[in-house]
Design an enzyme around this catalytic site. Structure first.
Site, mmCIF file in Angstrom:
data_model
loop_
_atom_site.group_PDB
_atom_site.id
_atom_site.type_symbol
_atom_site.label_atom_id
_atom_site.label_comp_id
_atom_site.label_asym_id
_atom_site.label_seq_id
_atom_site.Cartn_x
_atom_site.Cartn_y
_atom_site.Cartn_z
ATOM 1 N N PRO A 168 -26.340 -8.029 42.898
ATOM 2 C CA PRO A 168 -26.686 -9.148 42.028
ATOM 3 C C PRO A 168 -28.104 -9.041 41.489
ATOM 4 C CG PRO A 168 -26.747 -9.816 44.327
ATOM 5 C CD PRO A 168 -26.304 -8.391 44.316
ATOM 6 N N GLY A 169 -28.241 -9.348 40.215
ATOM 7 C CA GLY A 169 -29.567 -9.477 39.622
ATOM 8 C C GLY A 169 -29.790 -10.939 39.298
ATOM 9 N N CYS A 185 -44.283 -12.252 14.501
ATOM 10 C CA CYS A 185 -43.961 -12.156 13.085
ATOM 11 C C CYS A 185 -42.590 -11.533 12.922
ATOM 12 C CB CYS A 185 -45.036 -11.386 12.339
ATOM 13 S SG CYS A 185 -46.518 -12.386 12.203
ATOM 14 N N GLU A 186 -41.592 -12.373 13.094
ATOM 15 C CA GLU A 186 -40.207 -11.940 13.209
ATOM 16 C C GLU A 186 -39.467 -13.247 13.486
ATOM 17 O OE1 GLU A 186 -37.950 -8.535 13.440
ATOM 18 O OE2 GLU A 186 -39.877 -8.164 14.370
ATOM 19 N N ARG A 241 -34.313 -12.449 25.722
ATOM 20 C CA ARG A 241 -32.898 -12.812 25.855
ATOM 21 C C ARG A 241 -32.348 -13.712 24.745
ATOM 22 N NH1 ARG A 241 -30.628 -15.174 29.496
ATOM 23 N NH2 ARG A 241 -28.907 -13.774 29.901
ATOM 24 N N GLY A 251 -23.168 -9.333 38.459
ATOM 25 C CA GLY A 251 -22.454 -10.124 37.458
ATOM 26 C C GLY A 251 -22.088 -11.541 37.848
HETATM 27 C C1 PLP Z 1 -27.641 -4.733 35.597
HETATM 28 C C2 PLP Z 1 -26.853 -4.272 36.752
HETATM 29 C C3 PLP Z 1 -26.554 -5.159 37.804
HETATM 30 C C4 PLP Z 1 -26.954 -6.613 37.828
HETATM 31 O O1 PLP Z 1 -26.240 -7.432 36.935
HETATM 32 P P1 PLP Z 1 -26.455 -9.013 36.989
HETATM 33 O O2 PLP Z 1 -25.618 -9.534 35.872
HETATM 34 O O3 PLP Z 1 -27.900 -9.307 36.780
HETATM 35 O O4 PLP Z 1 -25.980 -9.501 38.317
HETATM 36 C C5 PLP Z 1 -25.882 -4.624 38.889
HETATM 37 N N1 PLP Z 1 -25.485 -3.324 38.936
HETATM 38 C C6 PLP Z 1 -25.761 -2.465 37.934
HETATM 39 C C7 PLP Z 1 -25.331 -1.049 38.056
HETATM 40 C C8 PLP Z 1 -26.433 -2.915 36.811
HETATM 41 O O5 PLP Z 1 -26.680 -2.045 35.814
#
Ligand code: PLP
Length: 410
Positions: free
Chosen positions: A269-270, A337-338, A307, A227
């Site tokens: 982190p993603g 097509c949307e 997104r 997050g």
């Molecule tokens: C999606 C997710 C994340 C990553 O969230 P980001 O906003 O991309 O950092 C981390 N932990 C869990 C369990 C998730 O489902």
């Protein structure tokens, strides 16, 4: 992306050359940016034993997973398929956190057999786990502290209506189950949602987690989820990772002292690791003036980058075919097509048919959410690393569209 020799470049590689070589649409990832984000996170938490569990779902290309592994991260996987992908990329079971929700218990059993860390998300599953394994398999428990975080209702997962985690209000019930089955709880987890703004939100979550943690005697780690917020446009408030690192580390050290044991702190982190590294390069097929708006129609859309339509997400767009000249206001739309708006009312250097546009922040939840809607192929993916370009996924072909459809005689 920087300008060098009158061209938009990454690691001195002109992005237009990448578009020419691989065609459009194409996802391009700056590997050096990924490495520097990993490094920044490690630096921020250098005072504690911190482990990064990269959220695989953000960008799950095998080569990216291998790059993460080289950089020293572990992974968080939300499905058994992601677990298998991570193992295929070389991660050891011990480096993989498995955080499913609403899956069949059979899938959890599979994960136990593979030896990954299991994160349990609801009370019935916890009881089921107790019946099946008792104290023989360590586990982590996902708690929901009901903290509101997140820029969009769809990515805010900590609130009272959320399906994720076991409510902190059910802690007493959890403790009864843990005791009844003699469960070995080695970790507690919270993931309050994407787009956490500041240290205060994290600390609020941390305090709740610390209070819960005092009830468990065998902990080895606390996992604060993902997050961290990154910039999507100029002037965006982003997570000050140094500030979060300092404050959360201090609170964590204090907690460990009280707990009487040095625990590990985990993050998942993603976006923080892979959002900014990614660019979706698309070609302008048409520039179409209408009474209210000039549309630029490109050779991609919500099938490749969901997104903007799904989360109202803002993605910066640059016309990389033009370095100068006048700017005009455009709305960039896809070929699906949307209603398929990628970016509304943006100033770009004057766009001509055939120009290549770079859509920014396309690394996280870009390709991984792509589909074949409208029977379009999913794009190629290219990794730029140490000044070289690597094709890390081929563009799909017509064969891919046909491949799982047996011919039926009707
Ligand atoms: C999606 C997710 C994340 C990553 O969230 P980001 O906003 O991309 O950092 C981390 N932990 C869990 C369990 C998730 O489902």
């Amino acid at each position: 992306m920087e300008i060098s020799n009158q061209r938009y470049c990454i690691q001195e590689i002109p992005l237009l050359d990448v578009a020419k070589k691989y065609g459009t649409p194409v996802y391009v990832y700056d590997g050096e940016k990924i490495l520097s984000q990993v490094e920044a996170l490690k630096q921020a938490f250098s005072g504690v034993t911190m482990k990064i569990k990269y959220a695989t779902k953000a960008l799950s290309n095998l080569t990216i997973l291998k790059l993460m592994r080289q950089a020293g991260t572990g992974v968080d996987a939300v499905s058994i398929e992601e677990v298998q992908l991570c193992m295929h990329a070389g991660f050891a079971a011990a480096e993989i956190m498995y955080t499913p929700n609403c899956v069949d218990f059979e899938e959890i059993k599979q994960a136990v057999e593979l030896g990954v860390t299991i994160n349990i998300d609801n009370i019935p599953m916890l009881e089921h786990f107790g019946t099946e394994y008792g104290p023989s398999v360590p586990l982590c428990i996902r708690l929901n502290p009901h903290i509101l975080a997140g820029g969009n209702a769809k990515i805010s997962v900590g609130h009272i209506d959320s399906k994720f985690g076991i409510s902190i209000l059910q802690l007493k019930h959890v403790l009864k189950i843990v005791q009844a089955y003699d469960l070995r709880v080695v970790g507690l987890h919270v993931h309050t949602g994407s787009d956490i703004l500041d240290a205060e939100v994290f600390l609020k979550g941390a305090e709740i987690l610390f209070d819960a943690a005092r009830e468990f005697g065998q902990l080895e780690f606390l996992d604060f989820g993902g997050g961290f917020k990154v910039a999507y446009k100029d002037g965006d408030i982003t997570t000050d990772i140094q500030d979060v690192g300092k404050k959360v580390s201090a609170a964590f050290q204090q907690f460990c002292k009280e707990y009487g044991k040095e625990l590990e702190i985990w993050f998942e982190p993603g976006k923080f690791l892979v959002s900014e590294c990614g660019y979706l390069l698309v070609k302008a097929n048409v520039v179409k003036p209408t009474p209210a708006t000039t549309f630029v129609g490109v050779d991609s859309g919500l099938n490749h980058l969901l997104r903007p339509m799904m989360y109202d997400a803002y993605h910066g767009v640059v016309n990389i075919s033009k370095l100068d000249g006048p700017e005009r206001v455009y709305t960039i739309v896809g070929y699906i097509c949307e209603t398929d708006t990628i970016a509304a009312d943006r100033k770009l250097r004057e766009v001509k048919e055939g120009d290549v546009l770079a859509i920014k922040n396309a690394g996280a939840y870009g390709y991984s959410m792509a589909s074949n809607y409208n029977s379009r192929f999913r794009p190629a993916e290219v990794l730029l690393l140490h000044g070289r370009d690597h094709l890390i996924r081929k563009r799909e072909t017509f064969e891919d569209l046909l491949k799982n459809q047996p011919t039926v005689d009707l």
